[in-house]
Each structure stands twice: as structure tokens, then as C-alpha cells.
Design a protein around this motif. Structure first.
Motif, PDB file in Angstrom:
ATOM      1  N   THR B  75       0.838  -1.202   0.000  1.00  0.00           N
ATOM      2  CA  THR B  75       0.000   0.000   0.000  1.00  0.00           C
ATOM      3  C   THR B  75       0.875   1.256   0.000  1.00  0.00           C
ATOM      4  OG1 THR B  75      -1.673  -1.265   1.178  1.00  0.00           O
ATOM      5  CG2 THR B  75      -1.970   1.105   1.158  1.00  0.00           C
ATOM      6  N   LEU B  76       2.088   1.147   0.556  1.00  0.00           N
ATOM      7  CA  LEU B  76       3.024   2.277   0.512  1.00  0.00           C
ATOM      8  C   LEU B  76       3.366   2.667  -0.927  1.00  0.00           C
ATOM      9  CD1 LEU B  76       5.743   1.696   3.257  1.00  0.00           C
ATOM     10  CD2 LEU B  76       3.678   3.103   3.359  1.00  0.00           C
ATOM     11  N   ARG B  78       1.260   2.606  -3.524  1.00  0.00           N
ATOM     12  CA  ARG B  78       0.090   3.045  -4.282  1.00  0.00           C
ATOM     13  C   ARG B  78       0.441   4.317  -5.068  1.00  0.00           C
ATOM     14  NH1 ARG B  78      -5.032   2.670  -1.904  1.00  0.00           N
ATOM     15  NH2 ARG B  78      -4.238   3.214   0.122  1.00  0.00           N
ATOM     16  N   LEU B 112      -1.507   0.962   7.222  1.00  0.00           N
ATOM     17  CA  LEU B 112      -2.223   1.835   6.272  1.00  0.00           C
ATOM     18  C   LEU B 112      -3.242   1.019   5.467  1.00  0.00           C
ATOM     19  CD1 LEU B 112      -2.548   4.628   4.944  1.00  0.00           C
ATOM     20  CD2 LEU B 112      -0.764   3.959   3.307  1.00  0.00           C
ATOM     21  N   GLU B 116      -7.636   1.294   5.359  1.00  0.00           N
ATOM     22  CA  GLU B 116      -8.477   1.263   4.165  1.00  0.00           C
ATOM     23  C   GLU B 116      -9.366   0.010   4.143  1.00  0.00           C
ATOM     24  OE1 GLU B 116      -6.266   1.240   0.544  1.00  0.00           O
ATOM     25  OE2 GLU B 116      -8.087   1.409  -0.696  1.00  0.00           O
ATOM     26  N   ARG B 119     -12.174   0.312   6.789  1.00  0.00           N
ATOM     27  CA  ARG B 119     -13.120   1.344   6.345  1.00  0.00           C
ATOM     28  C   ARG B 119     -14.017   0.849   5.196  1.00  0.00           C
ATOM     29  NH1 ARG B 119     -13.868   5.666   8.286  1.00  0.00           N
ATOM     30  NH2 ARG B 119     -12.486   6.863   9.621  1.00  0.00           N
ATOM     31  N   ASN B 308      -3.608  -2.041  -8.145  1.00  0.00           N
ATOM     32  CA  ASN B 308      -5.094  -2.141  -8.125  1.00  0.00           C
ATOM     33  C   ASN B 308      -5.817  -0.848  -8.412  1.00  0.00           C
ATOM     34  OD1 ASN B 308      -7.878  -2.043  -7.058  1.00  0.00           O
ATOM     35  ND2 ASN B 308      -7.512  -4.173  -6.589  1.00  0.00           N
ATOM     36  N   ASN B 309      -5.654   0.249  -7.764  1.00  0.00           N
ATOM     37  CA  ASN B 309      -4.756   0.677  -6.714  1.00  0.00           C
ATOM     38  C   ASN B 309      -5.436   0.891  -5.383  1.00  0.00           C
ATOM     39  OD1 ASN B 309      -2.788   0.798  -8.715  1.00  0.00           O
ATOM     40  ND2 ASN B 309      -2.572   2.993  -8.654  1.00  0.00           N
ATOM     41  N   ASN B 310      -6.626   0.301  -5.177  1.00  0.00           N
ATOM     42  CA  ASN B 310      -7.213   0.410  -3.853  1.00  0.00           C
ATOM     43  C   ASN B 310      -7.538  -0.991  -3.332  1.00  0.00           C
ATOM     44  OD1 ASN B 310      -9.993  -0.343  -4.580  1.00  0.00           O
ATOM     45  ND2 ASN B 310      -9.988   1.585  -5.701  1.00  0.00           N
ATOM     46  N   ASP B 312     -10.577  -1.907  -2.053  1.00  0.00           N
ATOM     47  CA  ASP B 312     -12.024  -1.889  -1.840  1.00  0.00           C
ATOM     48  C   ASP B 312     -12.659  -3.120  -2.482  1.00  0.00           C
ATOM     49  OD1 ASP B 312     -14.731  -1.386  -1.759  1.00  0.00           O
ATOM     50  OD2 ASP B 312     -14.537   0.731  -2.274  1.00  0.00           O
ATOM     51  N   GLU B 315     -15.460  -2.936  -5.106  1.00  0.00           N
ATOM     52  CA  GLU B 315     -15.075  -2.808  -6.519  1.00  0.00           C
ATOM     53  C   GLU B 315     -14.761  -4.150  -7.147  1.00  0.00           C
ATOM     54  OE1 GLU B 315     -12.177   0.118  -7.384  1.00  0.00           O
ATOM     55  OE2 GLU B 315     -13.377   1.691  -6.473  1.00  0.00           O
ATOM     56  N   THR B 392     -20.169   1.571  -2.466  1.00  0.00           N
ATOM     57  CA  THR B 392     -18.716   1.663  -2.430  1.00  0.00           C
ATOM     58  C   THR B 392     -18.287   1.377  -0.990  1.00  0.00           C
ATOM     59  OG1 THR B 392     -16.847   3.177  -2.712  1.00  0.00           O
ATOM     60  CG2 THR B 392     -18.910   4.154  -2.077  1.00  0.00           C
ATOM     61  N   ALA B 394     -16.983   3.157   1.001  1.00  0.00           N
ATOM     62  CA  ALA B 394     -17.269   4.302   1.875  1.00  0.00           C
ATOM     63  C   ALA B 394     -18.653   4.226   2.501  1.00  0.00           C
ATOM     64  CB  ALA B 394     -17.113   5.605   1.100  1.00  0.00           C
ATOM     65  N   GLU B 417      -5.849   6.477  12.937  1.00  0.00           N
ATOM     66  CA  GLU B 417      -5.762   6.712  11.491  1.00  0.00           C
ATOM     67  C   GLU B 417      -4.819   7.855  11.123  1.00  0.00           C
ATOM     68  OE1 GLU B 417      -9.527   6.874   9.469  1.00  0.00           O
ATOM     69  OE2 GLU B 417      -8.669   7.835   7.705  1.00  0.00           O
ATOM     70  N   LYS B 421      -1.480   7.372   8.771  1.00  0.00           N
ATOM     71  CA  LYS B 421      -1.297   8.036   7.472  1.00  0.00           C
ATOM     72  C   LYS B 421      -0.029   8.876   7.484  1.00  0.00           C
ATOM     73  CE  LYS B 421      -5.495   9.794   7.247  1.00  0.00           C
ATOM     74  NZ  LYS B 421      -6.813  10.336   6.828  1.00  0.00           N
TER      75      LYS B 421
END
Lengths: 437, 437
Positions: B75-76, B78, B112, B116, B119, B308-310, B312, B315, B392, B394, B417, B421
Motif C-alpha cells: 500500500t506504501l 500506491r 495503512l 483502508e 473502512r 489495483n490501486n485500492n 475496496d 469494486e 462503495t 465508503a 488513522e 497516514k
């Protein structure tokens, strides 16, 4: 109208060639609905006089997203029918309920779509549907920029009524709300508009100097039927009728021959690419790479929420960038800046909107701010990559259209979200009961 | 451990056959990390004694999402490198910076990813990478469920060190945190693990009674090279070596022959389908329809955030459901409930996790709550369609793992969080400077 300065911001500025430059820490001055300055550093104290200062230190500012194809009120039908064969979906589910839509449904359905569109950073939307008076009213109230068309269908006796409705729509709404509302002509598709009707529409378009939008070559089945009836492709058919000599926005364009692509390019037809809807309805995957290589201008669209099922343009950017990579097994296709360009500058261009889609002095102040501290945007090695490949509409926190704030700190300022969700759900529940009775 | 009752909720309950039933208004009782009841209506007053009551009237409760493939600390990276040819991306960008990752990067990068993942409703994640001690520590702190592997590479002298590291990881972490942490073996891929090394790993797996996860048939180029060297496919190669007799989770499986699909099905190999990463890296589109038809169990995965770049999983559900529809021009393929099943029950199954991925008495209390009043979920004609085609990450507001709340009302309860970050961005900025020097 007050002067607004968005300061301490990271600003993503589209360049003429479709690439982007970044102002790491700068400010935007907005006056009379227009961007008057975009600069690095801090505004002068004299500039700040009589200005409303909006601290944007946590935001990436960029041009608002331009949704080039949709049917806003269909948001009421989100998740009403899915995963069905196309004709069964239309004939058994969508058409029966659509035929019962009334003024209140067009109104609440459109407002519901606007809650979602503003929240996800769309500042301009395109609509082709019914109840356009209500759509215009909703655009007036919400503050969004709108390009709208009464859908024109030539298969019933209503066909001239639709043209009369269009004329009334033009008289009442063309250029309304300081130019936020634009009316164009909306012939639904070659298969619903016979040649004589299309000729009338072309004449109407010439007389009134109006562009047109039309659904084009969306499904394989449509092409087969067209071939039997006209012995050519829908694109060739429209060229032959002279329609492509007018300014045209063509939606979908999933099934195109290389000859079709050449015709669209030569006639400067703008294409609204709707990758999410095209996948979901099983239409296929449009030849985006070939269209762009031929020099066709391509914008992005969500289509209606009954076939997407959301109105989040970040997802359309992501799909537009990802699908060609996977399909052609080439990760260099449709890089992130190009996807953003399609969703902003090129989208505005194919909607016949000048001075839109850029962050530049003299351009309209349609601006969105994305939370750069969102986990999905951390770390921030590349703004354009994070926006296209990782962000979601929920990361948008500020939306300005024509210099007016529609959302700030994630709060909608022009719409009563709770009331709209309540009325939308209530009115569609009533409709479903009506259809099932 | 306290007793918790989530009441006034809409509850999505997976059935045995992969479909879902809905409790319109009901409650869940959670005791000792396990669901003890899922019912309609209200809990008895006696049940409510000594229970923490969590009003869930605005939530859809469903099993937590299971991410079956990833590399959390990436994830670093991304947005560190995108839109490049695969080998250039690896050789010039990813490998040079990966080689400099230290303990602190594994720690902050994994945390990190967890911000995500939590969440966006992921309760279980799978990892195959380096620095696994730090990943386990982060899982301990965050409260997430983790299935982890030290990546095993057989091309250098490190190859036995990796096996020793695995042994240590097992000794320290197998079954730790009340069983939330599971260690399995992680041979990276057939092209990085020569046959002799794979045989050692198979023996290790037999001796320790451990399942394996492996990257398999991800790119066309990999298959070409494998064919030259071994004159078969990677799937046939693994079968020949006896590896598929072990419990195996195979990630990607983009390029499979019909013979390969038969072999995977016969050997009960679970497949982690990673549609987002496969598109973005230009690998292609996996034959999901054929795999499912052959009876292969398929879960969903994000892969690392550098490709991916997330993270979630909503998706991935959406892509898994949409891609086959578009590709085969059939809107009935992979209906919404099947996509949810892959992301929950089937995902848990291929991770060798019993009693996970369902809302059912006796199953682990890994539960998420989605805001049903989100504009993206309005109107709510179909819960499963709204979750797959519109929601999503979120929209997730509540996350419980093993009976413990990790997020409530959108607030993270176990992780800091802002600090994560900050430290993630700081540590990767330092790394980028190091690489560029």
C-alpha cells in the motif's frame, strides 16, 4: 456575486494537450462565476479584500466532472431489475414502470440523481428523457450545469408532440440560470426514429442552430436488425441522411466497424463512452483505443442508474482506463491523465460547452475538491493515478458550479438530501405498487 | 468478553446454496466472538440483560468481506508507478524500491492497508510478502482476521532462510489472537520456485499439515516461458509435482486451458480472482464463468495497492459481476448474489476458514454494517443489487471481527488513522529519496 478565493490548495491544471500540471500550493480566484486567476503561492492582501476565503489546504482542486450521457430520473429504478436478458429487462420490468412515471417522479428522481452526482464530483450532467421541464427545474434548484433533451421517438403519434415539447423547452429554458441550462435535440436512436422523422429533426436542428444527441450502435442485436432493414450500419445510415453534418454527440458506440470509426472521426462526432452500463447490460466493450487513435473526441458517461447502477464518474474513469489494458493485454493504454481528460476537458468539448473543463483564467468556475488525506489517496506519489485508480466519489468534499458552492466540507448546500431521499423512495414505492396491481 | 446485540437491523443472510435471504427487521446476538442468534423482531428483555445494545436501524448487516489475495505493505507504493509495461514497471520501479523496504515500512504500510480495508468492510485479509512478523503484529493491534505467508522464493541462497522464517512465524503466530491469525505456506509462483524447492515446500506442508497459497498463470508471457522450459502449463506442472494434492489457494489464474480448469476442479484448488489487478497490469481477464461452471470455488482479491490501486472489495465484487457480462455479451452471468457469495462465504472457504463468511448461529462474528440511507443505496428495491452494482466501501459504517468492534458510526476504534497516514507517508517519502539518490 461575491468573489471567492480557494487558497492553500493543490491544483490539478489540464494543459492543452490533455496532460496535467500540478500547482503544489496555490490559489484560485473566482469572480462572477468565472476563474480569474490560478496561481502558485498566496493571494495578495489587496486581492483578499471583499473576497470570501475558503481554506483548501486539505484539497486537490480540479475541473468538475462532466457526465456526457444519462437519464437522471431513472435513478428511481436503481436496483429495480438487474441480471436479466436485455429484452426481458426492458419489456417486463423497465417499460411497464416507465410508462407510469409522472411529473413528481421526474422531479424527485432527478433531484435524487443530483444528490449523488454532486456528492461524487459531477458538475455538468447530460439528460435525454421525459419530463424535461421538471429536470430543468431541478437543475435550477440544485445549481448544477445541465445539457438536456426531450427524448424524440418517431414510432408513435406522439412524434410531433415530442418536437413541440422540445420547442417549448427551448423557449423556456435555453440559456436559463446564467447559461447553466442548455437544450439540445434528442433523437433517441436510429431504430426508434425512422428516416423521415430524422430528416425533420435535422431540419429543426438547422433552423434552430442546435446540436443533437443520439444513442448509437449500442448492442449487437440492434446492428443485425439495422443491417436487415437498411443494409448498412447505423453510423453509415446517419451519415447518408446528413445527420452527421450537424454537431452530434453519440452515446455508447460499442459496436463499430473500422469504416464507422472513420466516418465518426471525419464528421467530428463526439462519443459518450459508457463502460459501466455497456458491461452491465451485456452490450460489450466499446473500441475506446481505436476511437481515440482515429482522433475521435470521447467523453465519459454513466447512463441511467437502472443500468449502471451508480452515477459515480470516478468509476467510469477507472473502467475507461482499465478495460483496454486488460482487453488488449497492454498496461500502457489509456494512462490516468487521459482518463481524467475524457471526464473533464474532452467531455465539455463534446457537449458543445466552451470555456468549460479547465482550470484557467476566463473559464467557468466549475471546480471540485478531493480530500487528499483520504486513506485511498495515501500515499500521494501521483495525483492523477490516485484519482483514477484509487479514489471514489465519496472522496469529493467541495463542489462549485458557476462560482456557487453546491457542497462544502462534504455538506450539500443547495439540496435537502434527507427530504429528497424520503420523497424519492416514497414516490417510487407508490409506483411499484401501481405496477404490481 | 461482553455480549453484544445489534438490533433493529436489516440482515442479509447467506444460505447454503449461495443465495441470500433477508431479515427486514431483526437482531444479531454476539457472544464470545461468535454469533449465537440471528432472528426477526426484537430480542427478549431477558436477552438484553448485561448485553451492549447497538442500534443498527440504519444498517444492512452482512458477513464481513474476505480478501483472498494481497500484499498489504505494498500500500506504501500506491500510485508510485503506473501505466508502464509490466517488466519496466517491475524492474525499474517496483523491485528497486521493494529491495529497500525495512521493518518500519512493513509495519506502517500494513497498518495503512488496514485503515483502508476496515473502512471498506474487509474483515479478513490474506497476505504473502516479506516482514510477516510486522504484519502479524499489525493484525494483532488492528483486530483484523489474517491469513499470512512469508513469500517463498527459490532462486537465491535465501531460499532456506525463507523456510526458516516461515517456521518461526508458525511458532510465534499460528492461531494467535484467539485464532484470528493463521499462517500458511507461500511459494511465490512456479517461475520463482524450481521443482526441487517446490518439493521441499510440499514436504514441509505435509509435515506441518499446512495449506499453501501460490501465484498461478497470471500473464501470457509467464505461460510462454513455462512452456519452453517444462513443455506443459503451470497448472499441469504443479499437478505433476504433487502440489495440488495439498490444500491450495491459487491466485490470479488468468490464462487457463480447459484441461487446466479440469485439473483445478478435480484437485479442489481454490482460486483467488483479482479482476482489478489483472486489468490494470494488462494481464487479461480470467475465465470466471468457466471456472465456476467447472465447480471451482472462487473468492475475490484485490492484490497489492501498487497494482489495483485500492483495497475496496466492493469494486472487486462489481468487476467480477460486470466483466463476464460484457465479455460474453450476456447480462445474466454472475448475478449480484453470486458476487457477494464469492466475497464472503466462498472466500472464507478457499482460505480454509471454517465457521466464517455466514450470518448463522455458531459462526464467527465477523460482521459489517452498510449505511442503507446512502444516496448510492436509494431507492432500495434490491439489497444485493445495490451492494454489488452501486455501493462503495465508503458506505460501510460498522465493522466487527471476532465479536470486537473495529469501526462504529464510521469511526475506527482500534487504529489511530491520522498517525498511521502520517507515518506511512513519512516512511515512504524517505524511501523514495533513498531510491532516487
Amino acid at each position: 456575486m461575491e468573489k471567492t478565493i480557494l487558497d492553500n490548495a493543490t491544483i490539478l491544471c489540464p494543459e492543452e494537450n490533455g496532460s496535467f500540471s500540478v500547482i503544489d500550493r496555490g490559489f484560485l480566484v473566482v469572480e462572477e462565476g468565472v476563474i480569474s486567476e490560478a496561481s502558485e503561492g498566496e493571494p495578495d492582501p489587496s486581492q483578499q479584500e471583499k473576497a470570501r476565503m475558503v481554506d483548501s489546504s486539505n484539497l486537490i482542486l480540479m475541473p468538475g466532472l462532466v457526465n456526457t450521457h444519462g437519464h437522471a430520473a431513472m435513478t428511481l429504478l436503481r436496483s429495480y431489475a438487474d441480471d436479466l436478458p436485455l429484452m426481458q429487462w426492458l419489456q417486463e420490468k423497465i417499460w411497464p414502470i416507465e410508462s407510469k412515471l409522472s411529473e413528481e417522479h421526474f422531479y424527485w428522481g432527478t433531484l435524487l440523481s443530483m444528490v449523488e452526482m454532486i456528492r461524487s464530483g459531477t458538475t455538468t450532467f447530460t439528460d435525454m428523457y421525459f419530463g424535461m421541464e421538471r429536470v430543468a427545474q431541478a437543475a435550477q434548484e440544485s445549481g448544477m450545469r445541465a445539457v438536456i433533451s426531450q427524448g424524440l421517438f418517431g414510432l408513435t403519434e406522439m412524434k410531433h408532440q415530442f418536437l413541440n415539447d422540445t420547442e417549448e423547452l427551448i423557449n423556456r429554458w435555453q440559456g436559463a440560470c446564467s447559461g447553466r441550462i442548455t437544450v439540445i435535440l434528442g433523437p433517441h436512436a436510429p431504430y426508434t426514429c425512422p428516416p423521415d422523422y430524422l430528416k425533420e429533426i435535422i431540419k429543426f436542428s438547422q433552423d434552430k442552430d442546435l446540436p443533437l444527441q443520439i444513442h448509437l450502435s449500442e448492442t449487437r442485436d440492434e446492428l443485425k436488425k439495422h443491417k436487415i432493414e437498411h443494409d448498412n450500419t447505423p453510423v453509415q445510415h446517419l451519415e447518408k441522411l446528413g445527420l452527421l453534418e450537424r454537431p452530434v454527440l453519440a452515446a455508447h458506440c460499442v459496436h463499430l466497424s473500422s469504416e464507422d470509426i472513420k466516418i465518426l472521426a471525419e464528421n467530428n462526432v463526439g462519443v459518450s463512452h459508457n463502460p459501466g452500463s455497456n458491461l452491465k447490460l451485456g452490450c460489450g466493450i466499446a473500441p475506446l483505443k481505436d476511437m481515440l487513435q482515429a482522433g475521435i473526441k470521447v467523453g465519459l458517461g454513466t447512463d441511467g442508474a437502472s443500468s449502471n447502477n451508480n452515477l459515480d464518474m470516478f468509476e467510469e474513469m477507472r473502467l475507461a482506463a482499465l478495460l483496454p489494458k486488460g482487453l488488449h493485454e497492454d498496461p500502457t493504454l489509456i494512462p490516468a491523465p487521459l482518463a481524467i481528460d475524457m471526464a473533464t476537458r474532452m467531455g465539455a468539448d463534446i457537449l458543445f460547452q466552451e470555456k468549460l473543463g479547465k482550470i484557467k483564467a476566463g473559464h467557468k468556475a466549475d471546480i471540485i475538491g478531493i480530500d487528499k488525506s483520504s486513506p485511498r489517496l495515501t500515499p500521494l506519489h501521483s495525483i492523477t493515478s490516485n484519482l483514477v485508480y484509487s479514489a471514489t466519489g465519496a472522496d469529493v468534499k467541495l463542489v462549485m458550479v458557476d462560482g456557487n458552492m453546491l457542497m462544502e466540507k462534504g455538506e450539500l448546500l443547495t439540496l435537502d438530501e434527507e427530504k429528497i431521499k424520503f420523497e424519492a423512495q416514497r414516490s417510487v414505492d407508490q409506483l411499484v405498487r401501481l405496477v404490481n396491481d
